[in-house]
Design a protein around this motif. Structure first.
Motif, PDB file in Angstrom:
ATOM      1  N   VAL A  55       0.658  -1.267   0.076  1.00 37.54           N
ATOM      2  CA  VAL A  55       0.073  -0.150  -0.064  1.00 37.54           C
ATOM      3  C   VAL A  55       0.962   1.398   0.266  1.00 37.54           C
ATOM      4  O   VAL A  55       1.869   1.252   0.823  1.00 37.54           O
ATOM      5  CB  VAL A  55      -0.882  -0.004   1.269  1.00 37.54           C
ATOM      6  N   ALA A  56       0.622   2.197  -1.035  1.00 40.44           N
ATOM      7  CA  ALA A  56       1.741   3.363  -1.073  1.00 40.44           C
ATOM      8  C   ALA A  56       0.571   4.704  -1.249  1.00 40.44           C
ATOM      9  O   ALA A  56      -0.358   4.736  -2.049  1.00 40.44           O
ATOM     10  CB  ALA A  56       2.356   3.183  -2.366  1.00 40.44           C
ATOM     11  N   GLY A  57       1.314   5.506  -0.757  1.00 43.12           N
ATOM     12  CA  GLY A  57       0.549   6.873  -0.901  1.00 43.12           C
ATOM     13  C   GLY A  57       1.408   7.917  -1.453  1.00 43.12           C
ATOM     14  O   GLY A  57       2.595   8.074  -0.885  1.00 43.12           O
ATOM     15  N   GLY A  58       1.339   8.473  -2.703  1.00 46.26           N
ATOM     16  CA  GLY A  58       2.117   9.580  -3.041  1.00 46.26           C
ATOM     17  C   GLY A  58       3.417   9.306  -3.361  1.00 46.26           C
ATOM     18  O   GLY A  58       3.640   8.035  -3.947  1.00 46.26           O
ATOM     19  N   ILE A  59       4.340   9.904  -2.914  1.00 52.54           N
ATOM     20  CA  ILE A  59       5.819   9.415  -3.500  1.00 52.54           C
ATOM     21  C   ILE A  59       6.411   8.067  -2.754  1.00 52.54           C
ATOM     22  O   ILE A  59       7.262   7.470  -3.079  1.00 52.54           O
ATOM     23  CB  ILE A  59       6.755  10.559  -2.951  1.00 52.54           C
ATOM     24  N   LEU A  61      -1.563  -4.488  -4.870  1.00 52.18           N
ATOM     25  CA  LEU A  61      -0.959  -3.074  -4.905  1.00 52.18           C
ATOM     26  C   LEU A  61      -2.111  -2.171  -4.914  1.00 52.18           C
ATOM     27  O   LEU A  61      -2.702  -1.857  -5.826  1.00 52.18           O
ATOM     28  CB  LEU A  61      -0.142  -3.033  -6.212  1.00 52.18           C
ATOM     29  N   LEU A  62      -2.040  -1.444  -3.712  1.00 51.05           N
ATOM     30  CA  LEU A  62      -3.162  -0.267  -3.838  1.00 51.05           C
ATOM     31  C   LEU A  62      -2.483   0.808  -3.628  1.00 51.05           C
ATOM     32  O   LEU A  62      -1.323   1.276  -2.675  1.00 51.05           O
ATOM     33  CB  LEU A  62      -3.980  -0.429  -2.345  1.00 51.05           C
ATOM     34  N   VAL A  63      -2.639   1.941  -4.386  1.00 49.99           N
ATOM     35  CA  VAL A  63      -1.992   3.076  -4.409  1.00 49.99           C
ATOM     36  C   VAL A  63      -2.802   4.529  -4.334  1.00 49.99           C
ATOM     37  O   VAL A  63      -4.077   4.495  -5.073  1.00 49.99           O
ATOM     38  CB  VAL A  63      -1.163   3.283  -5.808  1.00 49.99           C
ATOM     39  N   ILE A  91      -8.802  -1.201   0.997  1.00 46.44           N
ATOM     40  CA  ILE A  91      -8.425  -2.340   1.628  1.00 46.44           C
ATOM     41  C   ILE A  91      -9.415  -3.349   1.894  1.00 46.44           C
ATOM     42  O   ILE A  91      -9.394  -4.689   1.716  1.00 46.44           O
ATOM     43  CB  ILE A  91      -7.884  -1.964   3.050  1.00 46.44           C
ATOM     44  N   PRO A  92     -10.908  -2.820   2.248  1.00 52.89           N
ATOM     45  CA  PRO A  92     -11.666  -4.008   2.409  1.00 52.89           C
ATOM     46  C   PRO A  92     -12.279  -4.607   1.078  1.00 52.89           C
ATOM     47  O   PRO A  92     -12.758  -5.907   1.382  1.00 52.89           O
ATOM     48  CB  PRO A  92     -12.990  -3.199   2.793  1.00 52.89           C
ATOM     49  N   HIS A  93     -11.788  -4.157  -0.091  1.00 56.73           N
ATOM     50  CA  HIS A  93     -12.242  -4.769  -1.207  1.00 56.73           C
ATOM     51  C   HIS A  93     -11.027  -5.600  -1.838  1.00 56.73           C
ATOM     52  O   HIS A  93     -11.307  -6.365  -2.743  1.00 56.73           O
ATOM     53  CB  HIS A  93     -12.662  -3.819  -2.290  1.00 56.73           C
ATOM     54  N   MET A 117      -0.425   6.000   6.628  1.00 57.63           N
ATOM     55  CA  MET A 117       0.095   4.604   6.930  1.00 57.63           C
ATOM     56  C   MET A 117      -0.730   4.122   8.471  1.00 57.63           C
ATOM     57  O   MET A 117      -0.876   3.146   8.295  1.00 57.63           O
ATOM     58  CB  MET A 117       1.670   4.730   7.339  1.00 57.63           C
ATOM     59  N   ARG A 118      -0.825   5.125   9.236  1.00 53.48           N
ATOM     60  CA  ARG A 118      -1.736   4.801  10.414  1.00 53.48           C
ATOM     61  C   ARG A 118      -3.228   4.300  10.120  1.00 53.48           C
ATOM     62  O   ARG A 118      -3.536   3.390  10.621  1.00 53.48           O
ATOM     63  CB  ARG A 118      -1.932   5.908  11.361  1.00 53.48           C
ATOM     64  N   PHE A 119      -3.835   5.057   9.407  1.00 56.71           N
ATOM     65  CA  PHE A 119      -5.186   4.490   8.788  1.00 56.71           C
ATOM     66  C   PHE A 119      -5.175   3.293   7.824  1.00 56.71           C
ATOM     67  O   PHE A 119      -6.032   2.536   8.031  1.00 56.71           O
ATOM     68  CB  PHE A 119      -6.096   5.773   8.222  1.00 56.71           C
ATOM     69  N   THR A 120      -4.208   3.101   7.040  1.00 52.59           N
ATOM     70  CA  THR A 120      -3.884   2.053   6.339  1.00 52.59           C
ATOM     71  C   THR A 120      -3.551   0.800   7.612  1.00 52.59           C
ATOM     72  O   THR A 120      -4.318  -0.309   7.229  1.00 52.59           O
ATOM     73  CB  THR A 120      -2.750   2.300   5.355  1.00 52.59           C
ATOM     74  N   ALA A 121      -2.785   1.032   8.214  1.00 50.80           N
ATOM     75  CA  ALA A 121      -2.668  -0.032   9.187  1.00 50.80           C
ATOM     76  C   ALA A 121      -3.573  -0.517   9.886  1.00 50.80           C
ATOM     77  O   ALA A 121      -4.062  -1.631  10.135  1.00 50.80           O
ATOM     78  CB  ALA A 121      -1.296   0.460   9.874  1.00 50.80           C
TER      79      ALA A 121
END
Lengths: 159, 285
Positions: free
Chosen positions: B125-129, B153-155, B201-203, B222-226
């Motif tokens: 899971v990646a956000g931005g850079i 891979l979730l971006v 993530i749920p999907h 990252m906190r909310f993703t975790a």
């Protein structure tokens, strides 16, 4: 008819916490509805008289901004529930929604479900327990986006 | 003192000259540069590790590896970094043209330990850079594809124009990677998801009990993703995040990158979430 709706609703996780009787009660207010790509499902300010369980396809939530048209603020996909303005007065849509692709849904009559909630507090409590996390999750998502996490300092005007 | 230690000291303390051999513009403010050594190469980097890149006369910044060299290639010691122009040093590095020389120290820090995900589903899971530091994870997994289960891979990005590696995203999806892309602000013609990356993530299709997750992006993301991954049933001990603080020396001497008991240049940037989570919620840190 209701049996078909029950099996379609039960195939998705959203209402899995309802017991069989509650599921039957809910599905009495449910009707399958399809939408074509681009078709408007509801418009901002309109009567919030129902909600939808999305079986396939996706929906864009939008807000009308003068001079900029309808701006998409979020998309919802299969398994998600669309609409919670039917739960509370004034029962008006805060945003608009349209189908992004061919959409299959179960639409539920908001007034009928509310009446059932009033008549059967256990059913009403079960429904609130299902819808509250949806409201909380969308509020948190909105807050996160307000933070503009991916922006540079220059993009958000910070020194 | 052993003379055998000298190259390591040179690599960690003294920037080595590397030549920019290619520069690709990724977005309006982001480029990917490939670097080749002029003198002796630095030790091999592992996915997740970072280098200190020097723009001579301006300064030095930590930048993670964003590509995985092909070990069979004679260019195996080339370094690939994706960087965003946000300050004086990164603006100078962003502006470097092929042929220019920059300084490199490293490799520093912990790796993603991709190998530990063998036999498991892999969730990236990646956000931005943040897509840049996890790109080598994907390269490693795809290089040994049969050894891993589902690959997700979730971006997330600010806008469609800010998405990194759009061509590669399509190639990865075509090769069987379960790809989810979402943006905060859609542009005209954007037909993908709109919203925050944890909402994907749920999907995603993976078995939480048999998965390893690699997460990189802004710390709040990252906190909310975790949280969303843990709600799906993934143990925090099999969830890794990449943390950033003010890395300076790279070897745990100066203490600028301290996060509680961790010195992130040495004990990070990749940290198990079970260890990172309590530290990420302390205001004073």
């Amino acid at each position: 008819m209701t049996g078909g709706v029950v099996s379609r609703v039960a195939a998705l996780r959203f209402f899995a916490a309802l017991n069989p009787r509650q599921l039957d009660q809910l599905c009495e207010a449910g009707t399958p509805m399809s939408y074509q790509p681009g078709e408007r499902i509801f418009a901002e300010g309109g009567d919030a008289d129902r909600f939808w369980l999305i079986e396939t396809g996706s929906v864009a939530l939008d807000v009308r901004i003068p001079g900029r048209g309808d701006q998409v603020i979020e998309t919802l996909g299969a398994g998600a529930v669309l609409g919670w303005s039917w739960l509370h007065p004034p029962y008006r849509w805060q945003f608009g929604a349209s189908a992004r692709e061919r959409l299959e849904t179960i639409a539920f009559d908001g007034a009928a479900v509310r009446n059932r909630c009033d008549a059967d507090p256990a059913f009403g409590y079960a429904m609130l327990r299902l819808f509250t996390p949806v409201i909380v999750a969308r509020l948190q998502a909105t807050r996160l986006r307000l933070l503009d996490l991916y922006a540079t300092s220059a993009q958000v005007g910070r020194p | 003192m052993s003379t055998a230690a000298a190259p390591a000291i040179v690599g960690s303390a003294v920037p080595q000259p590397y030549r920019v051999v290619s520069r690709r513009v990724d977005t309006a403010d982001t480029v990917t540069i490939e670097l080749a050594h002029d003198a002796g190469p630095l030790p091999a980097f592992a996915p997740g590790q970072f280098a200190m890149l020097t723009a001579y006369g301006i300064g030095e910044v930590p930048i993670s590896l964003s590509g995985l060299p092909d070990p069979g290639d004679d260019r195996a010691r080339r370094l690939t970094h994706t960087l965003r122009a946000v300050g004086a040093v990164t603006r100078a590095l962003h502006a470097t043209a092929p042929g220019a020389t920059i300084g490199v120290r490293g490799p520093f820090g912990t790796s993603w330990d991709v190998e530990s995900a063998a036999g498991q589903d892999v969730v990236i899971v990646a956000g931005g850079i943040g897509l840049a530091p996890v790109r080598p994870v994907l390269h490693a997994v795809l290089a040994g594809r049969a050894r891993y289960g589902n690959v997700v891979l979730l971006v997330g990005a600010r806008t469609p124009a800010d998405l990194l590696y759009p061509g590669e995203l399509l190639r990865w999806a075509a090769s069987g990677v379960q790809l989810g892309v979402t943006v905060d602000r859609p542009a005209d013609g954007w037909s993908g998801h709109v919203g925050v990356v944890p909402a994907l993530i749920p999907h995603a299709r993976f078995d939480p009990a048999h998965s390893v997750a690699f997460v990189c992006g802004p710390e709040v993301m990252m906190r909310f993703t975790a949280q969303a991954l843990i709600e799906r049933g993934l143990p925090a001990s099999r969830l890794r995040v990449s943390l950033e603080r003010n890395m300076r020396c790279g070897v745990g001497w100066c203490g600028h990158c301290q996060l509680g008991p961790l010195l992130l240049c040495r004990d990070g940037p990749v940290v198990d979430y079970a260890r990172a989570e309590p530290l990420m919620s302390i205001r004073e840190l």
